[in-house]
Write a protein that holds these residues in place. Structure first.
Motif, PDB file in Angstrom:
ATOM      1  N   LEU A 225     -46.303  20.763   8.680  1.00 12.53           N
ATOM      2  CA  LEU A 225     -46.679  21.731   7.659  1.00 12.53           C
ATOM      3  C   LEU A 225     -47.930  21.285   6.898  1.00 12.53           C
ATOM      4  O   LEU A 225     -48.793  22.108   6.566  1.00 12.53           O
ATOM      5  N   ARG A 226     -48.050  19.976   6.649  1.00 12.75           N
ATOM      6  CA  ARG A 226     -49.227  19.476   5.936  1.00 12.75           C
ATOM      7  C   ARG A 226     -50.488  19.609   6.774  1.00 12.75           C
ATOM      8  O   ARG A 226     -51.598  19.687   6.245  1.00 12.75           O
ATOM      9  N   ARG A 227     -50.337  19.620   8.110  1.00 10.64           N
ATOM     10  CA  ARG A 227     -51.504  19.738   8.987  1.00 10.64           C
ATOM     11  C   ARG A 227     -51.876  21.180   9.313  1.00 10.64           C
ATOM     12  O   ARG A 227     -52.848  21.413  10.031  1.00 10.64           O
ATOM     13  N   VAL A 228     -51.110  22.133   8.801  1.00  6.93           N
ATOM     14  CA  VAL A 228     -51.375  23.537   9.125  1.00  6.93           C
ATOM     15  C   VAL A 228     -52.788  23.931   8.727  1.00  6.93           C
ATOM     16  O   VAL A 228     -53.467  24.679   9.442  1.00  6.93           O
ATOM     17  N   GLY A 229     -53.264  23.407   7.614  1.00  6.52           N
ATOM     18  CA  GLY A 229     -54.611  23.737   7.170  1.00  6.52           C
ATOM     19  C   GLY A 229     -55.689  23.305   8.138  1.00  6.52           C
ATOM     20  O   GLY A 229     -56.794  23.849   8.131  1.00  6.52           O
ATOM     21  N   GLN A 230     -55.379  22.310   8.994  1.00  4.59           N
ATOM     22  CA  GLN A 230     -56.335  21.858   9.994  1.00  4.59           C
ATOM     23  C   GLN A 230     -56.312  22.721  11.252  1.00  4.59           C
ATOM     24  O   GLN A 230     -57.140  22.524  12.143  1.00  4.59           O
ATOM     25  N   LEU A 231     -55.355  23.631  11.341  1.00  6.58           N
ATOM     26  CA  LEU A 231     -55.179  24.449  12.538  1.00  6.58           C
ATOM     27  C   LEU A 231     -55.237  25.937  12.192  1.00  6.58           C
ATOM     28  O   LEU A 231     -54.367  26.715  12.570  1.00  6.58           O
ATOM     29  N   ARG A 232     -56.253  26.318  11.460  1.00 10.41           N
ATOM     30  CA  ARG A 232     -56.368  27.708  11.003  1.00 10.41           C
ATOM     31  C   ARG A 232     -56.329  28.713  12.153  1.00 10.41           C
ATOM     32  O   ARG A 232     -55.669  29.749  12.036  1.00 10.41           O
ATOM     33  N   PRO A 233     -56.991  28.475  13.293  1.00  6.58           N
ATOM     34  CA  PRO A 233     -56.880  29.452  14.383  1.00  6.58           C
ATOM     35  C   PRO A 233     -55.455  29.610  14.894  1.00  6.58           C
ATOM     36  O   PRO A 233     -55.046  30.706  15.292  1.00  6.58           O
ATOM     37  N   VAL A 234     -54.672  28.501  14.914  1.00  7.50           N
ATOM     38  CA  VAL A 234     -53.283  28.603  15.340  1.00  7.50           C
ATOM     39  C   VAL A 234     -52.493  29.449  14.356  1.00  7.50           C
ATOM     40  O   VAL A 234     -51.654  30.279  14.745  1.00  7.50           O
ATOM     41  N   VAL A 235     -52.754  29.249  13.057  1.00  5.31           N
ATOM     42  CA  VAL A 235     -52.060  30.045  12.036  1.00  5.31           C
ATOM     43  C   VAL A 235     -52.385  31.526  12.206  1.00  5.31           C
ATOM     44  O   VAL A 235     -51.500  32.389  12.121  1.00  5.31           O
ATOM     45  N   LEU A 236     -53.650  31.837  12.476  1.00  5.02           N
ATOM     46  CA  LEU A 236     -54.036  33.238  12.685  1.00  5.02           C
ATOM     47  C   LEU A 236     -53.335  33.821  13.902  1.00  5.02           C
ATOM     48  O   LEU A 236     -52.846  34.959  13.871  1.00  5.02           O
ATOM     49  N   PHE A 237     -53.283  33.038  14.991  1.00  9.89           N
ATOM     50  CA  PHE A 237     -52.596  33.544  16.178  1.00  9.89           C
ATOM     51  C   PHE A 237     -51.123  33.784  15.887  1.00  9.89           C
ATOM     52  O   PHE A 237     -50.558  34.813  16.293  1.00  9.89           O
ATOM     53  N   LEU A 238     -50.470  32.833  15.217  1.00 11.87           N
ATOM     54  CA  LEU A 238     -49.049  32.990  14.926  1.00 11.87           C
ATOM     55  C   LEU A 238     -48.796  34.206  14.045  1.00 11.87           C
ATOM     56  O   LEU A 238     -47.796  34.913  14.211  1.00 11.87           O
ATOM     57  N   ALA A 239     -49.699  34.467  13.109  1.00 14.34           N
ATOM     58  CA  ALA A 239     -49.546  35.654  12.261  1.00 14.34           C
ATOM     59  C   ALA A 239     -49.669  36.922  13.100  1.00 14.34           C
ATOM     60  O   ALA A 239     -48.894  37.880  12.940  1.00 14.34           O
ATOM     61  N   ALA A 240     -50.666  36.931  14.004  1.00 16.47           N
ATOM     62  CA  ALA A 240     -50.827  38.090  14.887  1.00 16.47           C
ATOM     63  C   ALA A 240     -49.600  38.272  15.758  1.00 16.47           C
ATOM     64  O   ALA A 240     -49.067  39.387  15.893  1.00 16.47           O
ATOM     65  N   TYR A 241     -49.147  37.181  16.356  1.00 15.82           N
ATOM     66  CA  TYR A 241     -47.960  37.218  17.221  1.00 15.82           C
ATOM     67  C   TYR A 241     -46.747  37.714  16.453  1.00 15.82           C
ATOM     68  O   TYR A 241     -45.952  38.517  16.968  1.00 15.82           O
ATOM     69  N   TRP A 242     -46.600  37.246  15.220  1.00 11.50           N
ATOM     70  CA  TRP A 242     -45.501  37.654  14.356  1.00 11.50           C
ATOM     71  C   TRP A 242     -45.395  39.176  14.308  1.00 11.50           C
ATOM     72  O   TRP A 242     -44.320  39.750  14.462  1.00 11.50           O
ATOM     73  N   PHE A 243     -46.535  39.846  14.123  1.00 11.36           N
ATOM     74  CA  PHE A 243     -46.503  41.296  13.978  1.00 11.36           C
ATOM     75  C   PHE A 243     -46.320  42.015  15.313  1.00 11.36           C
ATOM     76  O   PHE A 243     -45.447  42.879  15.446  1.00 11.36           O
ATOM     77  N   TYR A 244     -47.149  41.691  16.316  1.00 11.64           N
ATOM     78  CA  TYR A 244     -47.060  42.522  17.518  1.00 11.64           C
ATOM     79  C   TYR A 244     -45.802  42.243  18.331  1.00 11.64           C
ATOM     80  O   TYR A 244     -45.268  43.150  18.965  1.00 11.64           O
ATOM     81  N   ILE A 245     -45.289  40.989  18.300  1.00 12.98           N
ATOM     82  CA  ILE A 245     -44.059  40.744  19.061  1.00 12.98           C
ATOM     83  C   ILE A 245     -42.872  41.372  18.351  1.00 12.98           C
ATOM     84  O   ILE A 245     -41.841  41.642  18.975  1.00 12.98           O
ATOM     85  N   ASP A 246     -42.992  41.593  17.043  1.00  8.20           N
ATOM     86  CA  ASP A 246     -41.976  42.362  16.323  1.00  8.20           C
ATOM     87  C   ASP A 246     -41.835  43.746  16.941  1.00  8.20           C
ATOM     88  O   ASP A 246     -40.719  44.230  17.158  1.00  8.20           O
ATOM     89  N   GLY A 247     -42.968  44.378  17.210  1.00 11.64           N
ATOM     90  CA  GLY A 247     -42.903  45.689  17.843  1.00 11.64           C
ATOM     91  C   GLY A 247     -42.290  45.644  19.214  1.00 11.64           C
ATOM     92  O   GLY A 247     -41.471  46.493  19.583  1.00 11.64           O
TER      93      GLY A 247
END
Length: 440
Positions: A225-247
Motif C-alpha cells: 500500500l505504501r508503494r502504490v504511489g510509485q505505481l500510478r499507471p497500475v492504480v489507473l488500470f485497476l480503477a478502469a478494471y474495477w468499473f468495466y469488469i463490474d459491467g
C-alpha cells in the motif's frame, strides 16, 4: 508434449473446472432455480434483490481477504495450497445445493455465496500462477487459452445438463427440478476433477523470501500500500478494471434474471446462454491473437464498445430472438476482455509479488461485483422497471473506458521492474529466477 507446454495445459485446465461453476451454476441454473423453485413465493423484484445480495456478500468477503491472502501466499510459496482450499470450499458448497428443498431460499443463497467465495478466492492464486507457466511474450496467448478451454469445457458440461433438464426421463430422473439439482452435483465433481492437473503438474513458484503467515502478510500488504504511489499507471488500470469488469460480471450473473423479469421463457434463456459458451470458445482464442497484434488495451476497448451496444439493445428488446442475438454478441467479447485484462495486468506488476498484486486485481473486480448486481436490483425495485436497472450498467463501461485510456503501459512496466527486489531478477515461467534485460 514438452514440459513447459504440459504445464501450460495443466494450468489452463483449471479454467475448464471453475468455468463450469461460472456457467452452469452462477450464470445458468442457479438464477432460474432460485427465482422459480427456491424463492417462488417472493415477488420477482425481491428475488432479484436477494440474488444480487448473495453475490454482493460473497464479493465483499473476497474484497476484504484477497490482498492479505495473496501477500501470505507470495511469502510462503503457498499459491497452490490456497487455491486448493478455496476450490474445495466451492466444490463442497456447490454439491450441497443438491440437497436444498423447495422454498428454502435463505439456505440456497448462503450455499451459493460460499461457492462464489470459493470460486473467486481460487482465482486470485490461479491468475497469479500465469507467470509460473509461461514467459511474458506468451501472456496473451496462454491467458486466452485458459478462457477458451473454459468456454469449451464449461460449455460441454452445460450442454449436457441442459439436455438433462429438458429431457429428464432420458436419464431416469423424475422431473426438471430433480435434473437441475443433479446439475449442481455434476458441476461440483467436474470442478474437482479439473483442479488436480494444476495441483500435480504446475510447479509452486518460489517464495519471495520475505516470509509467510498472517503477521508477515499484513506487513507485506502494508508495504504494498505504501508503494502504490510509485505505481500510478497500475492504480489507473485497476480503477478502469474495477468499473468495466463490474459491467461484465453483472451481465454474467444477472442476465437470465433480467430475461425472466421482462417475460422471456427460461428455456430460451438457458439455450441462449449455451450459445454464448459455443461462440466464446473460438472468440477467446481470436482475442488472444488480437492482443498480440493490436495490443491488449486496444482489444479491451473493442470489447467495451461491443458491451455498450449490447446494453443499449437489451434495454429495448422484447423477444427471445433478440436475446439470442445479444447472447452471441456477448460470447464474442466476454472471454476476450477477461483474458486480455489478465495478460495486460501481468505485464505491469512486479514479478516477485504476483499473488499479492493479483489479490488486489481480484479484490477490485469483486468489489465492483458488490456494486453491480445490487445496483441493478436496487434500481429495478426503486423504478419498478428491470430495464432501468440494466441501463445503469452502461455507465460502468463508459467510466472504465475513460480511465483505461489514461494508462501508460510503458511507464507501468518500467516502474514495476524497478520494484522487483532491486536485483534484476525475472520469473522465467517455471518458478525459477532469470537474469537479463527486459523482454519484448
Amino acid at each position: 508434449m514438452n514440459r513447459r507446454r504440459a504445464r501450460v495445459y495443466a494450468w489452463a485446465l483449471y479454467d475448464v473446472g471453475n468455468s463450469a461453476f461460472a456457467t452452469v451454476v452462477m450464470a445458468g441454473f442457479f438464477p432460474v432455480f432460485f427465482k422459480e423453485y427456491w424463492s417462488g413465493d417472493l415477488p420477482a423484484t425481491a428475488s432479484t434483490f436477494w440474488l444480487g445480495a448473495a453475490n454482493s456478500v460473497a464479493s465483499l468477503i473476497i474484497l476484504a481477504s484477497a490482498p492479505l491472502l495473496g501477500a501470505m501466499a507470495d511469502g510462503s510459496a503457498g499459491r497452490k495450497r490456497f487455491l486448493a482450499v478455496f476450490a474445495g470450499l466451492g466444490v463442497v458448497a456447490t454439491a450441497a445445493l443438491f440437497a436444498v428443498p423447495a422454498g428454502a431460499w435463505p439456505v440456497a443463497a448462503t450455499l451459493y455465496a460460499l461457492a462464489a467465495i470459493g470460486f473467486s478466492g481460487s482465482m486470485v492464486f490461479y491468475d497469479a500462477m500465469l507467470l509460473a507457466v509461461c514467459r511474458e511474450r506468451h501472456f496473451d496467448a496462454v491467458s486466452a487459452l485458459g478462457y477458451a478451454l473454459g468456454y469449451l469445457g464449461g460449455g460441454l458440461l452445460f450442454a449436457f445438463t441442459v439436455v438433462m433438464t429438458l429431457q429428464p426421463a432420458w436419464f431416469g430422473l423424475a422431473d426438471e427440478a430433480t435434473a437441475v439439482r443433479w446439475a449442481f452435483l455434476l458441476t461440483a465433481l467436474w470442478w474437482a476433477a479439473f483442479t488436480f492437473p494444476l495441483l500435480s503438474r504446475v510447479p509452486e513458484p518460489a517464495p519471495n523470501l520475505r516470509g509467510g503467515g498472517v503477521v508477515a502478510g499484513l506487513g507485506e500488504l502494508g508495504a504494498t500500500l505504501r508503494r502504490v504511489g510509485q505505481l500510478r499507471p497500475v492504480v489507473l488500470f485497476l480503477a478502469a478494471y474495477w468499473f468495466y469488469i463490474d459491467g461484465v460480471d453483472t451481465i454474467v450473473r444477472m442476465a437470465l434474471d433480467f430475461g425472466l423479469a421482462i417475460g422471456l421463457e427460461s428455456s430460451d434463456l438457458i439455450l441462449a446462454l449455451l450459445l454464448t459458451q459455443l461462440v466464446g470458445f473460438p472468440a477467446a482464442l481470436v482475442f488472444g491473437r488480437l492482443g498480440t497484434v493490436l495490443g491488449p488495451r486496444r482489444g479491451i476497448e473493442i470489447a467495451i464498445a461491443v458491451y455498450l451496444v449490447v446494453i443499449l439493445w437489451a434495454v429495448r428488446m422484447d423477444s427471445a430472438a433478440e436475446f439470442y442475438a445479444l447472447a452471441a454478441a456477448v460470447g464474442l467479447v466476454q472471454g476476450g476482455i477477461q483474458s486480455l485484462s489478465r495478460s495486460l495486468y501481468a505485464r505491469i506488476i512486479p514479478r516477485d509479488r504476483t499473488a499479492e498484486f493479483f489479490g488486489f486485481y481480484n479484490m477490485l473486480g469483486k468489489f465492483a461485483a458488490v456494486l453491480g448486481p445490487i445496483l441493478m436490483g436496487g434500481v429495478g425495485v426503486a423504478t419498478g422497471s428491470p430495464r432501468a436497472g440494466m441501463a445503469v450498467v452502461a455507465l460502468l463501461f463508459l467510466v472504465g473506458w475513460l480511465l483505461l485510456r489514461r494508462v501508460d503501459e510503458g511507464e507501468a512496466r518500467r516502474r514495476a521492474r524497478a520494484l522487483e527486489g532491486g536485483n534484476g531478477f525475472r520469473g522465467d515461467g517455471d518458478g525459477r529466477p532469470e537474469r537479463g534485460g527486459e523482454r519484448g
